[in-house]
Design a protein around this motif. Sequence first.
Motif, PDB file in Angstrom:
ATOM      1  N   ILE A  42       0.887  -1.167   0.000  1.00 40.31           N
ATOM      2  CA  ILE A  42       0.000   0.000   0.000  1.00 40.31           C
ATOM      3  C   ILE A  42       0.917   1.205   0.000  1.00 40.31           C
ATOM      4  O   ILE A  42       1.416   1.644   1.043  1.00 40.31           O
ATOM      5  N   GLN A  44       2.614   4.916  -0.558  1.00 39.96           N
ATOM      6  CA  GLN A  44       2.423   6.368  -0.532  1.00 39.96           C
ATOM      7  C   GLN A  44       3.449   6.991  -1.487  1.00 39.96           C
ATOM      8  O   GLN A  44       4.488   7.492  -1.069  1.00 39.96           O
ATOM      9  N   GLN A  84      -0.132  -0.689  -5.045  1.00 39.65           N
ATOM     10  CA  GLN A  84      -1.090   0.356  -5.420  1.00 39.65           C
ATOM     11  C   GLN A  84      -0.768   1.614  -4.637  1.00 39.65           C
ATOM     12  O   GLN A  84      -0.491   1.559  -3.437  1.00 39.65           O
ATOM     13  N   ASP A  85      -0.812   2.750  -5.306  1.00 44.10           N
ATOM     14  CA  ASP A  85      -0.572   4.045  -4.675  1.00 44.10           C
ATOM     15  C   ASP A  85      -1.864   4.547  -4.035  1.00 44.10           C
ATOM     16  O   ASP A  85      -2.892   4.653  -4.698  1.00 44.10           O
ATOM     17  N   ASP A  86      -1.817   4.852  -2.741  1.00 42.36           N
ATOM     18  CA  ASP A  86      -3.011   5.387  -2.078  1.00 42.36           C
ATOM     19  C   ASP A  86      -3.026   6.910  -2.024  1.00 42.36           C
ATOM     20  O   ASP A  86      -3.966   7.512  -1.493  1.00 42.36           O
ATOM     21  N   ASP A  89      -3.785   8.797   1.311  1.00 51.27           N
ATOM     22  CA  ASP A  89      -5.193   9.006   1.660  1.00 51.27           C
ATOM     23  C   ASP A  89      -5.660   7.841   2.531  1.00 51.27           C
ATOM     24  O   ASP A  89      -5.561   6.677   2.132  1.00 51.27           O
ATOM     25  N   LYS A  92      -8.571   5.583   1.108  1.00 51.31           N
ATOM     26  CA  LYS A  92      -8.123   4.803  -0.040  1.00 51.31           C
ATOM     27  C   LYS A  92      -7.202   3.670   0.404  1.00 51.31           C
ATOM     28  O   LYS A  92      -7.256   2.559  -0.136  1.00 51.31           O
ATOM     29  N   SER A  93      -6.359   3.929   1.400  1.00 46.55           N
ATOM     30  CA  SER A  93      -5.455   2.881   1.874  1.00 46.55           C
ATOM     31  C   SER A  93      -6.233   1.709   2.462  1.00 46.55           C
ATOM     32  O   SER A  93      -5.884   0.544   2.246  1.00 46.55           O
ATOM     33  N   ILE A  96      -7.715  -0.279  -0.423  1.00 41.75           N
ATOM     34  CA  ILE A  96      -6.683  -1.065  -1.092  1.00 41.75           C
ATOM     35  C   ILE A  96      -6.354  -2.309  -0.290  1.00 41.75           C
ATOM     36  O   ILE A  96      -6.180  -3.410  -0.848  1.00 41.75           O
ATOM     37  N   SER A 111       3.815  -0.877   4.066  1.00 42.10           N
ATOM     38  CA  SER A 111       3.432   0.514   3.848  1.00 42.10           C
ATOM     39  C   SER A 111       4.478   1.388   4.514  1.00 42.10           C
ATOM     40  O   SER A 111       5.074   0.994   5.523  1.00 42.10           O
ATOM     41  N   ILE A 117      -2.499   6.716   8.428  1.00 45.42           N
ATOM     42  CA  ILE A 117      -2.794   5.508   7.662  1.00 45.42           C
ATOM     43  C   ILE A 117      -2.499   4.270   8.501  1.00 45.42           C
ATOM     44  O   ILE A 117      -3.286   3.313   8.526  1.00 45.42           O
TER      45      ILE A 117
END
Length: 385
Positions: A42, A44, A84-86, A89, A92-93, A96, A111, A117
């Motif tokens: 996840i 950033q 995946q880029d969150d 947020d 969104k994290s 994901i 992460s 987060i």
Amino acid sequence: MSVARKLRTTVALTALTALLAACGNASGSGGGGDETLSIGHIAQLTGAQGPNGTHYDAGIEAAVREVNESGVLPDGWKTKVVKQDDGTDVAKSAQILSEMVGRDKVDAVLSSGWTPISVALWPLVNDYEVPLITASSLGGEAFKEDYFFSLADLDLPRAAGEYLVSRDVRRVGLVIDGDNPGFELVSGPIEEVLKEGGLPGFATKQAVATSDTDFSAVISNLADADVDAVVLAVGTDAVGNFLLQTEDVAALEDVTYVTHHAISATAATVAKEKAAGLTFPQAWIVTNEPDALAFEKESGKQTNSYFAYGHDAVWLLAVAASLVIEEGDEVNGSLLREKISEASRSKTFAEYAYLDGLSVDPEGRSSVNEVLGTFDTEGRIVPVD
């Protein structure tokens, strides 16, 4: 009740309730395939944590190449990362994470460790029974028997306080980002050391917001408080902006500045020569590790400690997976979690790890041999002499 525990029972569990209501009470062991260690990242890569998240990601990629070439896992096994880029947020994290556990069947998650987060993901990974390893974020006793691991030692900030005491400072001011609960955990150990050194703690505390860029009022308050040292518990860009804005303030001309372990060279890019002499604890400063130096050459940016955090997180999982396989068990989240501490104390991990002395005890607490860092006149992070 500790600060971390309060965070868990408020912000984090609120996030858990909301996500489970939307997605259902998913739970599972991960399992990325019989011969694949599947790791979710996840990431950033953009947003507030982007400057550090990109280094963390580069460290992950370097370690995956090493693991797959090293033979630490049996023949036929490989390590893969689903990323995946969150956008830094929180909502969104969390989404994901749900997708990675449910759709991608990951065995573990990484992460870079932006505190809001981490707070949101903490109870979720406990529910999914999938370990989450972050860089510098919450940790310690509050995470006992949980699936959350933070590689930054919570005692790491104490090195900044010890540096101030060694400088015989009289009055220390604190500038703290009140929007990020992680900075309370950064500044707390520093204040403890100040008190142990005979000072009353912080002479003045100035709260700012993450979005603030004008620090003129705060700088004026620090000058009025007659401080001779300032702790900057704010984001990397804010550190640079703050230092730049003190340039013509005579009352702060000879002040000693320290900041936290999550700082990056971006601060020096913003503050330029004003950043020279800023002191901060680091878990690792790049010297001769080839992958890190190659990333520096490719990106044009100096690698910070997040590269080492990402690199070593992958190696912890790979060695943990090898221990599970040796015992004839199927790799899954719960068994990986049980082996992370043992993996951190293995000869194989010590051979490949970048972080000096990194270990994780059976309760999930990490330790590392810190280095005091500063910026040289060219804006590079170097060890303090």
